[in-house]
Scaffold this motif. Structure first.
Motif, PDB file in Angstrom:
ATOM      1  N   ARG A 118       0.859  -1.191   0.000  1.00 19.69           N
ATOM      2  CA  ARG A 118       0.000   0.000   0.000  1.00 19.69           C
ATOM      3  C   ARG A 118       0.895   1.241   0.000  1.00 19.69           C
ATOM      4  O   ARG A 118       1.053   1.930   1.017  1.00 19.69           O
ATOM      5  N   PRO A 119       1.525   1.539  -1.125  1.00 23.38           N
ATOM      6  CA  PRO A 119       2.527   2.615  -1.161  1.00 23.38           C
ATOM      7  C   PRO A 119       1.910   4.009  -1.065  1.00 23.38           C
ATOM      8  O   PRO A 119       0.750   4.227  -1.433  1.00 23.38           O
ATOM      9  N   ASP A 120       2.709   4.925  -0.560  1.00 22.50           N
ATOM     10  CA  ASP A 120       2.352   6.339  -0.631  1.00 22.50           C
ATOM     11  C   ASP A 120       3.573   7.105  -1.150  1.00 22.50           C
ATOM     12  O   ASP A 120       4.576   6.499  -1.526  1.00 22.50           O
ATOM     13  N   LYS A 121       3.504   8.407  -1.173  1.00 24.32           N
ATOM     14  CA  LYS A 121       4.578   9.192  -1.783  1.00 24.32           C
ATOM     15  C   LYS A 121       5.910   8.993  -1.070  1.00 24.32           C
ATOM     16  O   LYS A 121       6.980   9.094  -1.696  1.00 24.32           O
ATOM     17  N   ARG A 145       4.504  -0.145 -11.151  1.00 24.10           N
ATOM     18  CA  ARG A 145       3.995   0.672 -12.272  1.00 24.10           C
ATOM     19  C   ARG A 145       2.504   0.926 -12.108  1.00 24.10           C
ATOM     20  O   ARG A 145       2.019   2.034 -12.393  1.00 24.10           O
ATOM     21  N   PHE A 146       1.774  -0.090 -11.657  1.00 18.29           N
ATOM     22  CA  PHE A 146       0.332   0.055 -11.444  1.00 18.29           C
ATOM     23  C   PHE A 146       0.039   1.182 -10.459  1.00 18.29           C
ATOM     24  O   PHE A 146      -0.950   1.913 -10.599  1.00 18.29           O
ATOM     25  N   HIS A 147       0.909   1.352  -9.483  1.00 12.21           N
ATOM     26  CA  HIS A 147       0.725   2.402  -8.481  1.00 12.21           C
ATOM     27  C   HIS A 147       1.376   3.723  -8.890  1.00 12.21           C
ATOM     28  O   HIS A 147       1.415   4.670  -8.093  1.00 12.21           O
ATOM     29  N   GLY A 148       1.904   3.785 -10.118  1.00 11.73           N
ATOM     30  CA  GLY A 148       2.412   5.044 -10.626  1.00 11.73           C
ATOM     31  C   GLY A 148       3.869   5.328 -10.333  1.00 11.73           C
ATOM     32  O   GLY A 148       4.312   6.474 -10.455  1.00 11.73           O
ATOM     33  N   PHE A 149       4.637   4.287  -9.972  1.00 10.21           N
ATOM     34  CA  PHE A 149       6.056   4.477  -9.656  1.00 10.21           C
ATOM     35  C   PHE A 149       6.943   3.861 -10.734  1.00 10.21           C
ATOM     36  O   PHE A 149       6.510   2.992 -11.499  1.00 10.21           O
ATOM     37  N   ASP A 150       8.166   4.313 -10.776  1.00  8.62           N
ATOM     38  CA  ASP A 150       9.155   3.814 -11.721  1.00  8.62           C
ATOM     39  C   ASP A 150       9.883   2.622 -11.093  1.00  8.62           C
ATOM     40  O   ASP A 150      10.495   2.769 -10.028  1.00  8.62           O
ATOM     41  N   GLU A 182      11.421   4.635   3.612  1.00 11.27           N
ATOM     42  CA  GLU A 182      10.898   4.604   2.242  1.00 11.27           C
ATOM     43  C   GLU A 182      10.469   3.188   1.839  1.00 11.27           C
ATOM     44  O   GLU A 182       9.873   3.002   0.796  1.00 11.27           O
ATOM     45  N   LEU A 183      10.759   2.208   2.699  1.00 10.02           N
ATOM     46  CA  LEU A 183      10.515   0.809   2.367  1.00 10.02           C
ATOM     47  C   LEU A 183       9.096   0.409   2.745  1.00 10.02           C
ATOM     48  O   LEU A 183       8.720   0.439   3.923  1.00 10.02           O
ATOM     49  N   ALA A 184       8.328   0.020   1.743  1.00 11.43           N
ATOM     50  CA  ALA A 184       6.955  -0.432   1.982  1.00 11.43           C
ATOM     51  C   ALA A 184       6.875  -1.940   2.151  1.00 11.43           C
ATOM     52  O   ALA A 184       6.038  -2.445   2.901  1.00 11.43           O
TER      53      ALA A 184
END
Length: 424
Positions: A118-121, A145-150, A182-184
């Motif tokens: 469940r990532p956030d910024k 990628r699905f969550h909008g990250f590289d 930063e680790l989810a």
């Protein structure tokens, strides 16, 4: 133990083996009228002979009862999968309510990521091992990628040290703390498919939790192979396939573990389906989802019975033998295989390098310096079924249920013959 590289000694070990009778419980492919020497139980386990009975039972119920088999079969289909939870819980070190069987491995990992990634910024990174199994790599990359990250930024890998063939636990823990808040998610294969290394799951899980990350494990090569204590280690989730060391058949159903602290909750995000709702109200067709208070709440659909039946047949064997007995033989037969390899290496003045560390399961990965693919082909043509991995590694997995010490001796002799005949 002082091993000997002789046929008489190998046969003596087989005579002393308390699991020797289980070899006859499995179907072996044949080469020139003799059973092959089978080293690929880490890819696809052999078929237990009792599997046919379980399949025939389902086919007979389908034939004679049709839809009524869901409730009137001797093993009713609507709760067939529940019979697997208790024996599986023993194998993976869980409570029965923390285990379910559904779908296939990568499908389950994706579904579990819905709940546990469940990532956030700020907290969005996933840590995995260098060159994880491709399916895991693709799964993790597509999730971020699905969550909008590289993926280049979000997927962090832990590398082996220069010149070493294994990962060091202290390096993994250090990387976890380096990524920090930063680790989810920590998501690693519990036993590496390439070099056969068993990771220190307890220590790594603790480290992940220390920085506030979720921790999950892909146990494809670990389940049914090594000691697992998922509940005791406080693992958040795990998944495994059933067709390797658990002999359930090609591409068969996957198992999942979900820690009890996430069970019986309505606030946890997950994809939901009819079969995950409470059995007591399932057929009332209510519009609201009421999760079963076990890992079955993550099920989407009713179980594919013709896939689950072979799994149940195999688990019957595990119930009879138990993991401690399997691990005891595993340790001994792998050690004997290692001894054979080293003896042949000396006799032919070759240069084998066993890249599997001491923290291992039922696998030795052997780097064949100076030999190459022709040696693998020679073995295949002479009744040995190992596994080839580029650039020059043969994986050997003597599964304790059905491999014999005599197999190890004959393999050594064929290996020696192949090298001396200059098949490379």
């Amino acid at each position: 133990m002082e091993f000997q590289n002789t046929l008489a000694y190998a046969r003596k070990l087989d005579e002393e083996d308390p699991l020797r009778s289980y070899r006859s419980e499995f179907h072996f492919p044949e080469h020139n009228g003799k059973p092959v020497i089978y080293f690929t139980g880490n890819s696809l386990g052999l078929q237990p002979k009792r599997t046919q009975k379980y399949i025939d039972e389902v086919m007979s119920d389908w034939k004679n009862m049709a839809v009524e088999g869901h409730f009137k079969a001797d093993k009713p289909w609507w709760d067939y999968h529940e019979r697997l939870a208790a024996p599986l819980a023993k194998i993976v070190g869980a409570k029965p309510e923390e285990v379910s069987v559904m779908n296939t491995l990568t499908v389950n990992l994706h579904l579990l990521m819905v709940s546990f990634y469940r990532p956030d910024k700020k907290r969005f990174k996933i840590l995995c091992e260098e060159k994880a199994f491709p399916s895991d790599q693709y799964m993790l990359q597509s999730q971020v990628r699905f969550h909008g990250f590289d993926p280049e930024e979000a997927v962090v890998t832990v590398n082996k040290r220069e010149g070493e063939n294994f990962w060091r636990t202290e390096d993994i823990v250090a990387k976890i703390h380096e990524v920090g808040d930063e680790l989810a998610l920590v998501m690693i294969g519990g036993l590496n498919y390439y070099n056969g290394q068993v990771f220190d799951m307890k220590t790594i899980t603790e480290a992940g939790h220390e920085v506030g990350a979720m921790v999950g494990w892909d146990l494809a090569h670990a389940a049914g192979n090594i000691t697992l204590k998922l509940h005791e280690w406080d693992v958040d989730f795990a998944a495994w396939c059933s067709y390797k060391y658990m002999n359930s058949g090609p591409g068969n159903a996957s198992g999942v573990f979900i820690n009890e602290k996430y069970l019986d909750r309505t606030d946890i995000p997950r994809f939901e389906g009819w079969w995950g709702t409470k059995k007591e109200t399932r057929f009332l067709m209510r519009p609201e989802f009421e999760p079963i208070s076990t890992a079955d709440a993550w099920q989407l659909s009713n179980a594919p019975i013709l896939s689950v039946a072979p799994y149940l047949a195999s688990l019957e064997l595990f119930e009879e033998v138990g993991m401690p007995a399997l691990i005891k033989k595993r340790n001994k037969i792998v050690a004997y295989l290692e001894f054979i390899l080293k003896e042949i290496d000396k006799e032919v003045d070759s240069s084998f390098e066993i890249i599997t560390p001491e923290d291992r399961g039922c696998q030795l990965s052997v780097f064949l310096h100076g030999e190459g693919r022709p040696l693998f082909d020679f073995l295949m043509e002479n009744g040995v079924i190992p596994d080839w991995r580029e650039p020059n590694v043969i994986r050997l997995a003597p599964a304790p249920f059905y491999c014999s010490y005599e197999d190890m001796y004959h393999f050594g002799q064929l290996l020696k013959k192949g090298i001396l005949e200059k098949v490379s």
